[in-house]
Write a protein that holds these residues in place. Structure first.
Motif, short mmCIF file in Angstrom:
data_model
loop_
_atom_site.label_atom_id
_atom_site.label_comp_id
_atom_site.label_asym_id
_atom_site.label_seq_id
_atom_site.Cartn_x
_atom_site.Cartn_y
_atom_site.Cartn_z
N PRO A 325 1.09 -1.27 -0.12
CA PRO A 325 -0.31 0.23 -0.05
C PRO A 325 0.90 1.30 0.17
O PRO A 325 0.56 2.72 -0.42
CB PRO A 325 -0.63 0.22 0.86
N ALA A 326 2.10 1.24 0.47
CA ALA A 326 3.04 2.51 0.64
C ALA A 326 4.03 2.22 -0.95
O ALA A 326 3.77 3.58 -1.50
CB ALA A 326 3.94 2.20 1.17
N SER A 446 4.53 8.60 6.07
CA SER A 446 3.19 8.12 5.65
C SER A 446 3.48 7.21 4.74
O SER A 446 2.05 5.83 4.77
CB SER A 446 3.20 8.87 4.46
N ARG A 450 1.38 3.61 6.44
CA ARG A 450 0.90 2.62 5.27
C ARG A 450 1.12 1.09 4.77
O ARG A 450 -0.01 0.74 4.81
CB ARG A 450 0.66 3.41 3.47
N ARG A 456 -0.91 7.95 9.41
CA ARG A 456 0.14 8.45 9.58
C ARG A 456 0.47 9.46 10.96
O ARG A 456 0.94 9.70 11.20
CB ARG A 456 0.39 10.04 8.82
N ARG A 589 5.45 8.59 -5.06
CA ARG A 589 4.48 8.76 -3.78
C ARG A 589 4.83 9.88 -3.06
O ARG A 589 5.21 11.00 -3.84
CB ARG A 589 5.13 7.99 -2.49
#
Length: 629
Positions: A325-326, A446, A450, A456, A589
């Motif tokens: 997810p990051a 962040s 994730r 966060r 990102r």
């Protein structure tokens, strides 16, 4: 899942919220209750736990509540509460930390003899039912009446009245009288939260483009039940369109992905038992193992969905694969250890299929199921090295020696213990707090949030609290390096059998003493040796860049060269050191372009520190000595 709202509603516990605003904490999950009194401590893991104590036995309350907040405890419970204003000072401290405080009319002896155990049993039962219901919802798709089956399963799980309303009227309802009870809600289906004339709490959730799911319960739904309702709506959207199965398969696939990602994030936060229960509905028995490994695939120029499809085909039902997810080009694979299945071999052959696209693979050695967080970190380190490996694959069968392994064990452990004492001494949850902080300081906030599935702001608050306790600046890369190094030392190096006596010369060990030890200097010389023959004097550029605290513009100004040249020197050093410094990281990102993982910067900084020439400036680590002599 069991929440604070659920527990306080059980008369047996005699619980009442005291502060701060009960609505803030009502959705907090509760997994167990731990006793804090006299000779019986609460243990090393306090996450999602009720900490039960007697007000008269509490000491250093402000510090205790800070530690409970950092350790993600559910609430502090004061047993045998007499009422009145006897705990105003504790309530004030709880309000400052925004940490839930409850009082109980039951004595501590009752909590110790049975109430605490019943909290754990109740939480486990709720988790089992939640996981079973998730599986049930999807299983209804194969029945003769999938729409009715889903609504009935949801109504039974939530003890709710459920109506599914479409453009032509009511599609299904459980019980049959629900449309009458919820008539006022059906008149305003666009309002997500309503109260019926009979006092039920009703919520509406869109289902596809033209249906709405209405769920009404005696109490407002908690987070877990809202999540369950959302999955039911997704399943219903699929069930309502059997003739558009190809298009709507995405809805059910999304729901399954969400369940798998939730299981992975539970593993990352140390909740292995709950991960097993959540996954049981869609992959029974997959995580019923003692040990596992973690692999990370960087898809590079290949399409992640194509690589994911190949990973799922190769590993079938023998591993838990999720889309990171990051980092949007990463696939994370939790591979339980089964003697009849070779996940490592399958992933090595993956490179043959996607080799031309620059796909890389990093893998960890075997870890207990509860150690997924550490395994993920090791797999990420291996992935960073894989980018500079001829086969673009680094999979460690055993733990790879790290910087920590070359440090002098006794001095390093003595320094790290002293440095982290403000955290380790606050409670016996100190080690757990540091473990949960390690990933957060390794990445930017962040990205870490994730990966572990935590907001966060929560991650940032946890890092800020730990950094404040040890006197560091969380926004300063060198300070994050020192914190991560100290955490690695206390978690990896064995504690000396005979710690130095307080105030003895051996106990007064500084970080400077550790990093300038002879064996560290030998390791540093070996690490930097591949740079020695480059005519561009890469070591000088790297040293200036580190002294400028990783600011390429400042380093360029000091060296009298262009910033572009500084960056090209750093990139040239990466394959020689086999470490990522500023490249090789996902750039999709909302982070700074120069965001780096500490796994490359940490050994470089320490190596440059250890090889600083007499009289020259050291990298500005915590003690900031002027130079060698």
């Amino acid at each position: 899942m069991l929440s604070l709202r659920d527990v306080t509603a059980i008369p047996e516990y005699g619980l009442a919220p005291q502060g701060p605003d009960p609505a803030i904490a009502a959705d907090r999950e509760v997994h167990r209750a731990l006793i804090l009194s006299g000779s019986q401590w609460m243990g090393p893991d306090i996450s999602q736990a009720l900490i039960v104590s007697d007000a008269g036995e509490l000491q250093a309350v402000d510090r205790l509540l800070g530690a409970l907040a950092v350790g993600r405890a559910a609430a502090l419970v004061l047993a045998d509460f007499p009422g009145g204003d006897a705990v105003t000072w504790i309530r004030d401290a709880a309000t400052r930390h925004r940490f839930p405080l409850l009082t109980s009319t039951r004595p501590l002896s009752a909590w110790r003899s049975g109430l605490a155990r019943r909290v754990a049993d109740l939480a486990a039962d709720r988790a089992r039912r939640h996981a079973a219901t998730l599986g049930d919802l999807i299983a209804q798709l194969d029945t003769a009446d999938p729409v009715g089956g889903v609504t009935r399963a949801l109504a039974q799980a939530l003890r709710a009245e459920v109506v599914l309303r479409g453009p032509e009227g009511i599609v299904t309802a459980t019980p049959p009288t629900a449309p009458l009870t919820l008539a006022s809600v059906m008149q305003r289906p666009d309002r997500p939260l309503q109260t019926t004339p009979t006092g039920l709490f009703a919520g509406t959730v869109p289902v596809g483009a033209d249906h709405v799911l209405i769920v009404a319960t005696d109490e407002p739904l908690g987070r877990a039940d809202r999540n369950l309702t959302g999955h039911a709506a997704t399943t219903l959207a699929f069930a309502l369109a059997p003739h558009h199965r190809e298009a709507d398969t995405a809805s059910v696939t999304t729901a399954v992905r969400g369940i798998r990602l939730s299981a992975f994030q539970l593993l990352m936060t140390g909740n292995a038992t709950h991960a097993q229960r959540v996954l049981a509905g869609i992959a029974p028995g997959l995580l019923d193992v003692e040990t596992t490994r973690v692999f990370i695939v960087d898809c590079a120029r290949a399409d992640r969905e194509a690589v994911m499809a190949d990973v799922e085909r190769r590993l079938d039902r023998n591993a838990l694969a999720v889309r990171c997810p990051a980092f949007h080009q990463h696939i994370i694979i939790v591979a339980p250890q089964h003697p009849e299945h070779d996940s490592e071999g399958e992933l090595r052959s993956l490179r043959q299929t996607f080799g031309s696209s620059g796909v890389t693979v990093g893998g960890s050695p075997v870890h207990p199921l509860a150690g997924i967080g550490q395994a993920y970190g090791e797999a990420a380190d291996a992935l960073a090295r894989a980018a500079h490996h001829p086969e673009r694959t680094v999979i460690s069968a055993t733990r790879t020696p790290t910087l920590v392994d070359v440090l002098p064990a006794v001095p390093a452990h003595t320094w790290a213990e002293a440095f982290l004492r403000p955290i380790l001494a606050t409670s016996r949850s100190g080690s757990q707090i540091l473990e949960s902080t390690a990933l957060a300081v390794e990445f930017r906030t962040s990205a870490a949030a994730r990966v572990i599935g935590v907001h966060r702001n929560t991650v940032a608050r946890r890092v800020n609290q730990v950094c404040a306790a040890v006197g560091l600046d969380p926004d300063r890369t060198l300070d994050r390096i020192i914190l991560s190094l100290a955490i690695q030392i206390v978690s990896s190096l064995p504690q000396p059998p005979a710690p130095p006596a307080p105030h003895s010369p051996e106990a007064d060990v500084s970080l400077h003493d550790v990093l300038t030890h002879q064996q560290v200097r030998i390791w540093a010389d070996q690490m930097l040796r591949p740079l020695a023959d480059d005519r561009r004097d890469l070591v000088r550029t790297l040293r200036t860049w580190v002294l400028a605290e990783f600011n390429a513009d400042a380093a360029a100004a000091h060296l009298g060269i262009a910033t572009k040249t500084v960056r090209s020197h750093i990139r040239a050093a990466e394959p020689l050191l086999r470490r990522d410094l500023i490249t090789g990281l996902p750039q999709d990102r909302d982070e700074e372009d120069d965001d780096q993982r500490l796994s490359g910067l940490r050994p470089l900084t320490i190596a440059l520190y250890a090889t600083t020439a007499p009289g020259a400036p050291y990298p500005a680590l915590t003690h900031r000595p002027r130079g060698g002599s």
